[in-house]
Write a protein that holds these residues in place. Structure first.
Motif, PDB file in Angstrom:
ATOM      1  N   LEU A   1      -4.043  -4.067   1.971  1.00 44.21           N
ATOM      2  CA  LEU A   1      -4.543  -4.517   3.275  1.00 44.21           C
ATOM      3  C   LEU A   1      -5.635  -5.570   3.167  1.00 44.21           C
ATOM      4  CD1 LEU A   1      -4.739  -1.117   5.160  1.00 44.21           C
ATOM      5  CD2 LEU A   1      -3.237  -3.042   5.730  1.00 44.21           C
ATOM      6  N   GLY A   2      -6.350  -5.576   2.044  1.00 38.68           N
ATOM      7  CA  GLY A   2      -7.536  -6.418   1.929  1.00 38.68           C
ATOM      8  C   GLY A   2      -8.729  -5.727   2.561  1.00 38.68           C
ATOM      9  N   GLY A   3      -9.921  -6.204   2.203  1.00 41.17           N
ATOM     10  CA  GLY A   3     -11.140  -5.594   2.719  1.00 41.17           C
ATOM     11  C   GLY A   3     -11.877  -4.867   1.623  1.00 41.17           C
ATOM     12  N   ALA A   4     -13.085  -4.455   1.940  1.00 41.59           N
ATOM     13  CA  ALA A   4     -13.933  -3.744   0.990  1.00 41.59           C
ATOM     14  C   ALA A   4     -14.112  -2.309   1.480  1.00 41.59           C
ATOM     15  CB  ALA A   4     -15.291  -4.438   0.894  1.00 41.59           C
ATOM     16  N   PRO A   5     -14.371  -1.367   0.566  1.00 41.27           N
ATOM     17  CA  PRO A   5     -14.568   0.017   1.015  1.00 41.27           C
ATOM     18  C   PRO A   5     -15.599   0.149   2.134  1.00 41.27           C
ATOM     19  CG  PRO A   5     -14.390  -0.047  -1.372  1.00 41.27           C
ATOM     20  CD  PRO A   5     -14.406  -1.480  -0.906  1.00 41.27           C
ATOM     21  N   ALA A   6     -16.687  -0.609   2.040  1.00 37.41           N
ATOM     22  CA  ALA A   6     -17.789  -0.444   2.999  1.00 37.41           C
ATOM     23  C   ALA A   6     -17.417  -0.899   4.407  1.00 37.41           C
ATOM     24  CB  ALA A   6     -19.018  -1.207   2.512  1.00 37.41           C
ATOM     25  N   THR A   7     -16.365  -1.725   4.532  1.00 35.28           N
ATOM     26  CA  THR A   7     -15.977  -2.200   5.864  1.00 35.28           C
ATOM     27  C   THR A   7     -14.640  -1.600   6.298  1.00 35.28           C
ATOM     28  OG1 THR A   7     -14.894  -4.179   4.943  1.00 35.28           O
ATOM     29  CG2 THR A   7     -17.214  -4.382   5.576  1.00 35.28           C
ATOM     30  N   THR A   8     -14.242  -0.526   5.630  1.00 37.07           N
ATOM     31  CA  THR A   8     -12.951   0.107   5.908  1.00 37.07           C
ATOM     32  C   THR A   8     -13.159   1.517   6.459  1.00 37.07           C
ATOM     33  OG1 THR A   8     -11.905  -1.189   4.161  1.00 37.07           O
ATOM     34  CG2 THR A   8     -10.766   0.813   4.848  1.00 37.07           C
ATOM     35  N   VAL A   9     -12.323   1.886   7.422  1.00 35.82           N
ATOM     36  CA  VAL A   9     -12.389   3.205   8.061  1.00 35.82           C
ATOM     37  C   VAL A   9     -11.006   3.840   8.011  1.00 35.82           C
ATOM     38  CG1 VAL A   9     -12.853   4.466  10.208  1.00 35.82           C
ATOM     39  CG2 VAL A   9     -14.208   2.417   9.643  1.00 35.82           C
ATOM     40  N   HIS A  10     -10.969   5.116   7.648  1.00 33.28           N
ATOM     41  CA  HIS A  10      -9.720   5.880   7.705  1.00 33.28           C
ATOM     42  C   HIS A  10      -9.832   6.938   8.798  1.00 33.28           C
ATOM     43  CE1 HIS A  10      -6.035   7.814   6.463  1.00 33.28           C
ATOM     44  NE2 HIS A  10      -6.656   8.970   6.287  1.00 33.28           N
ATOM     45  N   VAL A  11      -8.756   7.094   9.556  1.00 33.94           N
ATOM     46  CA  VAL A  11      -8.692   8.044  10.667  1.00 33.94           C
ATOM     47  C   VAL A  11      -7.650   9.100  10.331  1.00 33.94           C
ATOM     48  CG1 VAL A  11      -8.343   8.324  13.145  1.00 33.94           C
ATOM     49  CG2 VAL A  11      -9.171   6.116  12.247  1.00 33.94           C
ATOM     50  N   GLY A  12      -8.023  10.373  10.319  1.00 32.36           N
ATOM     51  CA  GLY A  12      -7.036  11.399  10.012  1.00 32.36           C
ATOM     52  C   GLY A  12      -7.507  12.785  10.394  1.00 32.36           C
ATOM     53  N   ASP A  13      -6.570  13.720  10.433  1.00 33.36           N
ATOM     54  CA  ASP A  13      -6.872  15.065  10.952  1.00 33.36           C
ATOM     55  C   ASP A  13      -7.218  16.079   9.864  1.00 33.36           C
ATOM     56  OD1 ASP A  13      -3.930  14.935  10.314  1.00 33.36           O
ATOM     57  OD2 ASP A  13      -4.164  17.076  10.674  1.00 33.36           O
ATOM     58  N   SER A  14      -7.002  15.738   8.602  1.00 32.69           N
ATOM     59  CA  SER A  14      -7.244  16.719   7.535  1.00 32.69           C
ATOM     60  C   SER A  14      -8.608  16.485   6.893  1.00 32.69           C
ATOM     61  CB  SER A  14      -6.151  16.618   6.463  1.00 32.69           C
ATOM     62  OG  SER A  14      -6.544  17.358   5.312  1.00 32.69           O
ATOM     63  N   ARG A  15      -9.452  17.502   6.943  1.00 37.52           N
ATOM     64  CA  ARG A  15     -10.785  17.383   6.339  1.00 37.52           C
ATOM     65  C   ARG A  15     -10.666  17.073   4.843  1.00 37.52           C
ATOM     66  NH1 ARG A  15     -16.421  16.953   7.454  1.00 37.52           N
ATOM     67  NH2 ARG A  15     -16.800  16.168   5.389  1.00 37.52           N
TER      68      ARG A  15
END
Ligand code: MG
Length: 234
Positions: A167-181
């Motif tokens: 996808l490109g991008g850096a970890p610090a500017t990336t967000v993941h959305v999900g339901d599993s802790r």
């Protein structure tokens, strides 16, 4: 600033189609309803979370499904396990996870329109991209990373690295959305990403004291959190 957002698939973008599952069980002579299956889901998901968090179990999907079937119908454990095994073999052609979670694909489109790279990062069976084509989502994502294709699953940091490379991008500017802790939130944090823990269990548990984790009940909640993080200096 946010450059990149990824979404989990099951219980985040798409959810179990309980009516379809009831119909499939009916083909095998097991009578139940979508409502009964919906009522049995929280306990079955709890079982799934325990297995994933504990690690080591190679078929958490089937254990979840057997618990769901037994909980909704009262069939014996061995019969429920046999039905779950049959449904697993059917998944590639008759995927039961196909009901869109309300508002989420609209949010995906908004993010894309705002110039954000949007992808999917899922522990799945290797057929997720085909399912998305089937439900009309074939062009919605810049990348669909499916553990069944790449051979490594969340929360392993390698699948987060693969996704970011696509996808490109850096970890610090990336967000993941999900339901599993365990798979989504802990996986993303270990990779240095921020995480939005999604769904009723997340809201019930709360975000804890990690500023890199927020919780959202629905698409509107995810939108609000992303908007806040997009304008923050972090
Ligand atoms: Mg999920």
């Amino acid at each position: 600033m946010i450059t990149t957002v990824t979404f989990d698939a099951g219980q985040t973008l798409i959810e179990l189609d309980a009516a379809m599952l009831a119909a499939r069980l009916g083909e095998r002579g097991v009578a139940t309803t979508a409502a009964a299956l919906a009522a049995a889901q929280p306990a079955a998901w709890q079982r799934y979370e325990q297995l994933v968090a504990g690690g080591g179990h190679d078929q958490p999907w089937q254990v979840f499904m057997a618990a769901l079937i037994a909980g909704a119908t009262g069939v014996a454990a061995d019969a429920a396990a046999a039905l779950a095994a049959w449904l697993w073999t059917e998944q590639p052609r008759r995927n039961l996870w196909r009901r869109p979670v309300p508002g989420m694909i609209e949010l995906v489109r908004e993010l894309r329109a705002a110039g954000i790279a949007v992808g999917v990062l899922s522990n799945s069976e290797g057929h997720l991209a085909a399912l998305f084509v089937e439900i009309g989502w074939g062009d919605e994502f810049a990348a669909v990373i499916d553990s069944g294709v790449v051979g490594v699953a969340k929360p392993d940091p390698r699948i987060f690295a693969l996704t970011l490379a696509a996808l490109g991008g850096a970890p610090a500017t990336t967000v993941h959305v999900g339901d599993s802790r365990s798979a989504d939130v802990d996986g993303a944090r270990a990779a240095g990403w921020r995480a939005i823990w999604f769904g009723p269990a997340a809201v019930a548990a709360g975000p804890g004291d990690d500023p890199g984790v927020a919780v959202a009940r629905d698409a509107a909640g995810v939108r609000a959190i992303l908007a806040g993080w997009a304008t923050s200096r972090a």
